[in-house]
Design an enzyme around this catalytic site. Structure first.
Site, PDB file in Angstrom:
ATOM      1  NE  ARG A 102       8.418  47.215  20.686  1.00 27.85           N
ATOM      2  CZ  ARG A 102       8.239  48.491  20.342  1.00 27.85           C
ATOM      3  NH1 ARG A 102       7.132  48.863  19.733  1.00 27.85           N
ATOM      4  NH2 ARG A 102       9.158  49.386  20.616  1.00 27.85           N
ATOM      5  CE  LYS A 108      10.418  57.062  28.347  1.00 36.47           C
ATOM      6  NZ  LYS A 108      10.445  56.025  27.328  1.00 36.47           N
ATOM      7  CE1 TYR A 166      10.340  57.284  20.537  1.00 40.67           C
ATOM      8  CE2 TYR A 166       8.022  57.435  19.949  1.00 40.67           C
ATOM      9  CZ  TYR A 166       9.063  56.784  20.592  1.00 40.67           C
ATOM     10  OH  TYR A 166       8.816  55.633  21.284  1.00 40.67           O
ATOM     11  CG  HIS A 184      11.303  52.272  24.760  1.00 40.11           C
ATOM     12  ND1 HIS A 184      11.706  53.487  24.289  1.00 40.11           N
ATOM     13  CD2 HIS A 184      10.054  52.079  24.250  1.00 40.11           C
ATOM     14  CE1 HIS A 184      10.761  54.004  23.513  1.00 40.11           C
ATOM     15  NE2 HIS A 184       9.742  53.176  23.478  1.00 40.11           N
TER      16      HIS A 184
END
Ligand SMILES: Cc1cc2nc3c(=O)[nH]c(=O)nc-3n(C[C@H](O)[C@H](O)[C@H](O)COP(=O)(O)O)c2cc1C
Length: 426
Positions: A193, A280, A156, A304
């Protein structure tokens, strides 16, 4: 010939479900990943289950990923000898047993404490890629030692002090024998989320009474917690200051792990890391083009797992366009929604060299504990072999010559205006 059939019916007999071995028991009780998911849901407090199963917003992108894979149809060819099936694949110069790997996942410990160890061991055993993550609950060096032949590392963005921590992690990855470095692009902002919010998974973590009660009703999970320890961020521990507590380290991770890599930063890491480099989170063929022009070795098409941007298309639906843009210049990986060996075949049919899966592996561990990850690996590879045999493909390259209907495949790609603006400097 008598009408009562004494010969075993081909089909389920081929799945090895006869007898009383543990393997036969597993195959009878958990013939699909969905069976494992259901058992996992029963064995894990909702705090852990929701964190893993959910996505951003109302989970629409999670559902979209799976539905788009389901929609892909492949026309079988018959009349050929199908005894010899090979699922072997070469990725970045190494050969693996099948075109499936384990995607990086932080927070796995809330699903099943110590899950990373099970996954790393299973990947090494089965010879499939295992991606350790920056925010994994087990330290990079330990995971690399458990999976020495198959370990990749996902980084990250840690940009403070001119990327001092990120650069040190790259050094550690090299020293630990990591083969592939994966840079995550698709986290420019923190995603909302709701399932995590409802369960109180925010820092500082203060479990509600409901969560505590649920935990007491999950003895297997509690045992894993007692033996494996509380989840944390051990790979980042040394950067959080001397004698930092788990809470301090979590605070450090939350503060410092920020944003997705910019292309300038990708170029810098390209210079630093001499081994295979993957970006990614690529969803647009124009971004794949930029990545290739910077010299990356692989692009991982991914949204993701539906955890970042709810309006994103299903990752599989952009694979054909990205694969066409990249051609033979880089390896195309894909993740998002893989639940079966047939999905691995669909990923190949759409143009990916290999797929990775996240939740599927965690469901196996949470459902079965030790051996769960091995079982998922075995299940996926066995299903892939059966699908290949059924469709008439002896080896993975044969899949490309099958006729495929991919109704969701995105085909219209106008020149991206935002990019054009950036290039013209406006
Ligand atoms: C619980 C969880 C944690 C994740 N953590 C990370 C992470 O730390 N870094 C990353 O690049 N991707 C992360 N991902 C995304 C996965 O690498 C992968 O893209 C996604 O899980 C694929 O979808 P699938 O779970 O449907 O297979 C995470 C996914 C899940 C489910």
């Amino acid at each position: 010939m008598s009408s009562s059939s004494a010969t075993p019916v081909p089909g389920n007999a081929g799945w090895g479900v006869s007898g009383n071995s543990r393997e036969a028991w597993l195959k009878r009780n958990f013939p699909t990943v969905e069976d494992l998911r259901r058992r996992a849901q029963r064995r894990v407090p909702s705090l852990g289950y929701d964190t893993v199963a959910g996505g951003t917003g109302s989970d629409l992108a999670v559902l979209r990923n799976a539905a788009a894979l389901d929609a892909i149809q492949i026309v079988p060819r018959y009349g050929v000898d199908r005894d010899e099936i090979s699922t072997e694949v070469t990725l970045f110069g190494r050969s693996y047993a099948a075109p499936v790997g384990i995607a990086p996942m932080g927070l796995q410990g809330v699903m099943w404490p110590g899950a990373e160890r099970h996954l790393a061991r299973a990947a090494q055993q089965a010879r499939i890629p295992y991606t350790a993550g920056t925010v994994s609950g087990v330290a990079l060096e330990e995971l690399a030692a458990l999976a020495p032949d198959v370990v990749w590392f996902q980084l990250y963005r840690l940009a403070a002090n001119d990327h001092a921590v990120g650069i040190d992690l790259v050094r550690r990855a090299k020293d630990a024998g990591v083969h592939v470095l994966v840079l995550t692009l698709d986290t420019p902002s923190r995603a909302k989320r709701p399932r995590e919010l409802r369960n109180g998974l925010v820092l500082p973590f203060r479990p509600s009474l409901r969560t505590m009660l649920q935990v007491t009703m999950c003895p297997g999970w509690l045992w894993a917690l007692a033996t494996q320890g509380r989840p944390g961020f051990p790979t980042l521990a040394r950067y959080a200051g001397q004698n930092a507590s788990k809470r301090d380290i979590a605070g450090f991770a939350q503060r410092e792990v920020r944003g997705g890599f910019t292309w300038q930063e990708v170029a810098r890491y390209r210079d630093l890391w001499k081994g295979p480099l993957v970006v990614k989170g690529v969803m647009h063929p124009a971004d794949a083009e930029i990545a290739v022009s910077l010299g990356v070795d692989g692009v991982q098409v991914s949204n993701h797992g539906g955890r970042q941007f709810e309006a994103a298309p299903a990752a599989i639906d952009v694979v054909p366009a990205v694969a066409a843009a990249v051609g033979r210049r880089a390896t195309v990986l894909f993740d998002g929604g893989v639940r079966s060996g047939l999905d691995l075949m669909r990923a190949r049919a759409a143009g990916a060299d290999a797929a990775l899966a996240g939740r599927t592996f965690l469901y196996g561990v949470a459902a079965l504990g030790d051996g769960g990850a091995d079982y998922v690996t075995q299940l996926l590879i066995e299903e892939l072999r059966v699908a290949m045999r059924q469709a008439g493909a002896h080896a993975l390259p044969d899949i490309a010559s099958l006729v495929v209907r991919h109704p969701g495949a995105m085909q219209d790609w106008p020149a991206p205006p935002a990019l054009a603006r950036a290039e013209s400097g406006r």
